[in-house]
Scaffold this motif. Structure first.
Motif, mmCIF file in Angstrom:
data_model
loop_
_atom_site.group_PDB
_atom_site.id
_atom_site.type_symbol
_atom_site.label_atom_id
_atom_site.label_comp_id
_atom_site.label_asym_id
_atom_site.label_seq_id
_atom_site.Cartn_x
_atom_site.Cartn_y
_atom_site.Cartn_z
ATOM 1 N N GLN A 71 0.829 -1.202 0.000
ATOM 2 C CA GLN A 71 0.000 0.000 0.000
ATOM 3 C C GLN A 71 0.865 1.254 0.000
ATOM 4 O O GLN A 71 0.679 2.127 -0.840
ATOM 5 C CB GLN A 71 -0.948 0.006 1.204
ATOM 6 C CG GLN A 71 -2.106 -0.948 1.036
ATOM 7 C CD GLN A 71 -3.203 -0.663 2.039
ATOM 8 O OE1 GLN A 71 -2.951 -0.547 3.245
ATOM 9 N NE2 GLN A 71 -4.427 -0.570 1.559
ATOM 10 N N PHE A 72 1.801 1.370 0.950
ATOM 11 C CA PHE A 72 2.670 2.540 1.003
ATOM 12 C C PHE A 72 3.876 2.221 1.861
ATOM 13 O O PHE A 72 3.938 1.179 2.513
ATOM 14 C CB PHE A 72 1.941 3.787 1.531
ATOM 15 C CG PHE A 72 1.334 3.641 2.894
ATOM 16 C CD1 PHE A 72 2.064 3.938 4.045
ATOM 17 C CD2 PHE A 72 0.028 3.228 3.042
ATOM 18 C CE1 PHE A 72 1.505 3.806 5.308
ATOM 19 C CE2 PHE A 72 -0.546 3.095 4.301
ATOM 20 C CZ PHE A 72 0.197 3.390 5.440
ATOM 21 N N THR A 73 4.857 3.130 1.817
ATOM 22 C CA THR A 73 6.059 2.968 2.629
ATOM 23 C C THR A 73 6.247 4.196 3.506
ATOM 24 O O THR A 73 5.700 5.263 3.234
ATOM 25 C CB THR A 73 7.320 2.791 1.760
ATOM 26 O OG1 THR A 73 7.464 3.927 0.912
ATOM 27 C CG2 THR A 73 7.264 1.502 0.946
ATOM 28 N N LEU A 74 7.053 4.002 4.544
ATOM 29 C CA LEU A 74 7.450 5.076 5.444
ATOM 30 C C LEU A 74 8.967 5.098 5.485
ATOM 31 O O LEU A 74 9.603 4.084 5.777
ATOM 32 C CB LEU A 74 6.889 4.831 6.848
ATOM 33 C CG LEU A 74 7.405 5.751 7.974
ATOM 34 C CD1 LEU A 74 7.018 7.201 7.699
ATOM 35 C CD2 LEU A 74 6.861 5.286 9.311
ATOM 36 N N ALA A 75 9.537 6.265 5.172
ATOM 37 C CA ALA A 75 10.988 6.423 5.130
ATOM 38 C C ALA A 75 11.408 7.574 6.030
ATOM 39 O O ALA A 75 10.604 8.446 6.370
ATOM 40 C CB ALA A 75 11.442 6.717 3.696
ATOM 41 N N ASN A 76 12.679 7.586 6.365
ATOM 42 C CA ASN A 76 13.269 8.704 7.062
ATOM 43 C C ASN A 76 13.413 9.843 6.057
ATOM 44 O O ASN A 76 13.893 9.631 4.939
ATOM 45 C CB ASN A 76 14.639 8.302 7.625
ATOM 46 C CG ASN A 76 15.239 9.323 8.559
ATOM 47 O OD1 ASN A 76 14.771 10.454 8.652
ATOM 48 N ND2 ASN A 76 16.284 8.917 9.244
ATOM 49 N N LEU A 77 13.006 11.043 6.421
ATOM 50 C CA LEU A 77 13.159 12.197 5.540
ATOM 51 C C LEU A 77 14.634 12.577 5.402
ATOM 52 O O LEU A 77 15.045 13.147 4.402
ATOM 53 C CB LEU A 77 12.352 13.383 6.089
ATOM 54 C CG LEU A 77 12.265 14.651 5.252
ATOM 55 C CD1 LEU A 77 11.637 14.374 3.891
ATOM 56 C CD2 LEU A 77 11.479 15.715 5.985
ATOM 57 N N GLU A 78 15.431 12.210 6.396
ATOM 58 C CA GLU A 78 16.866 12.454 6.363
ATOM 59 C C GLU A 78 17.587 11.244 5.787
ATOM 60 O O GLU A 78 16.974 10.216 5.517
ATOM 61 C CB GLU A 78 17.350 12.791 7.776
ATOM 62 C CG GLU A 78 16.706 14.074 8.299
ATOM 63 C CD GLU A 78 17.000 14.355 9.757
ATOM 64 O OE1 GLU A 78 17.738 13.582 10.400
ATOM 65 O OE2 GLU A 78 16.468 15.355 10.265
ATOM 66 N N ALA A 79 18.886 11.340 5.638
ATOM 67 C CA ALA A 79 19.667 10.328 4.924
ATOM 68 C C ALA A 79 19.632 8.914 5.518
ATOM 69 O O ALA A 79 19.497 7.956 4.761
ATOM 70 C CB ALA A 79 21.114 10.782 4.788
ATOM 71 N N PRO A 80 19.779 8.699 6.821
ATOM 72 C CA PRO A 80 19.878 7.305 7.274
ATOM 73 C C PRO A 80 18.594 6.519 7.014
ATOM 74 O O PRO A 80 17.498 7.029 7.228
ATOM 75 C CB PRO A 80 20.135 7.414 8.783
ATOM 76 C CG PRO A 80 20.290 8.846 9.098
ATOM 77 C CD PRO A 80 19.877 9.655 7.917
ATOM 78 N N LEU A 81 18.775 5.294 6.557
ATOM 79 C CA LEU A 81 17.642 4.385 6.429
ATOM 80 C C LEU A 81 17.302 3.857 7.812
ATOM 81 O O LEU A 81 18.101 3.931 8.736
ATOM 82 C CB LEU A 81 18.006 3.222 5.499
ATOM 83 C CG LEU A 81 18.296 3.583 4.049
ATOM 84 C CD1 LEU A 81 18.807 2.369 3.291
ATOM 85 C CD2 LEU A 81 17.063 4.156 3.374
#
Length: 174
Positions: A71-81
């Motif tokens: 459905q969707f993903t959530l990521a860090n807005l900053e560089a580190p995964l």
């Protein structure tokens, strides 16, 4: 054989398919940005998991429907995964939710769930849900985005390439 398409016809068809796919390769994203303190990784993880999201090896939390479809993903807005063993040390000023429209069977359902989760997490983290220009997302904006998703997915269906289907997954997956 005489009934096989010519090279020119094949190249023309390939160009049309490529153009259609390029016009349908749409992602919809929203961000949560901090109003004050950076978000703690442990709280992000707890909130994501309480909303049924799973941290995968790609460093993203993934939301799936009841049939296991993305459905969707959530990521860090900053560089580190996001990395499971490092979440307790992570602090970030923002998060990004993304729907890959061609890969989602029902984009409107996915969008509505994504917005519910984003708003709930923003409230819990003392953040604000914003667009890529850091403008708050008003209910009217969400309505416009929802209708755009419906339009794209209808065009895909009419083009014989239903979103979330096996062919769409082959053509639009990284």
């Amino acid at each position: 054989p005489a009934d096989e398409p010519s090279r020119a016809q094949t190249m023309q068809l390939a160009a049309e398919i490529d153009s259609f796919c390029a016009s349908m390769d749409v992602q919809v994203g929203v961000n949560i940005v901090s109003r004050s303190q950076p978000f703690a990784g442990t709280k992000i993880r707890a909130l994501a998991e309480s909303n049924g999201m799973v941290l995968e090896e790609d460093g993203l939390f993934h939301a799936y429907d009841d049939d296991g479809g993305a459905q969707f993903t959530l990521a860090n807005l900053e560089a580190p995964l996001f990395v499971a063993g490092e979440m307790r040390h992570l602090h970030t000023s923002g998060l990004t939710f993304v729907i890959d429209v061609p890969l989602v069977a029902d984009g409107v359902v996915a969008f509505d769930r994504m917005m519910r989760v984003a708003n709930q997490m923003a409230h819990a983290l003392d953040g604000t849900v914003v667009d890529d220009n850091r403008a708050a997302i008003a209910p009217e904006s969400a309505t416009v985005i929802r209708s755009q998703i419906q339009r794209f997915q209808a065009q895909m269906r009419e083009g014989g390439l239903p979103s979330g289907g096996a062919l769409a997954k082959r053509l639009f997956s990284a």
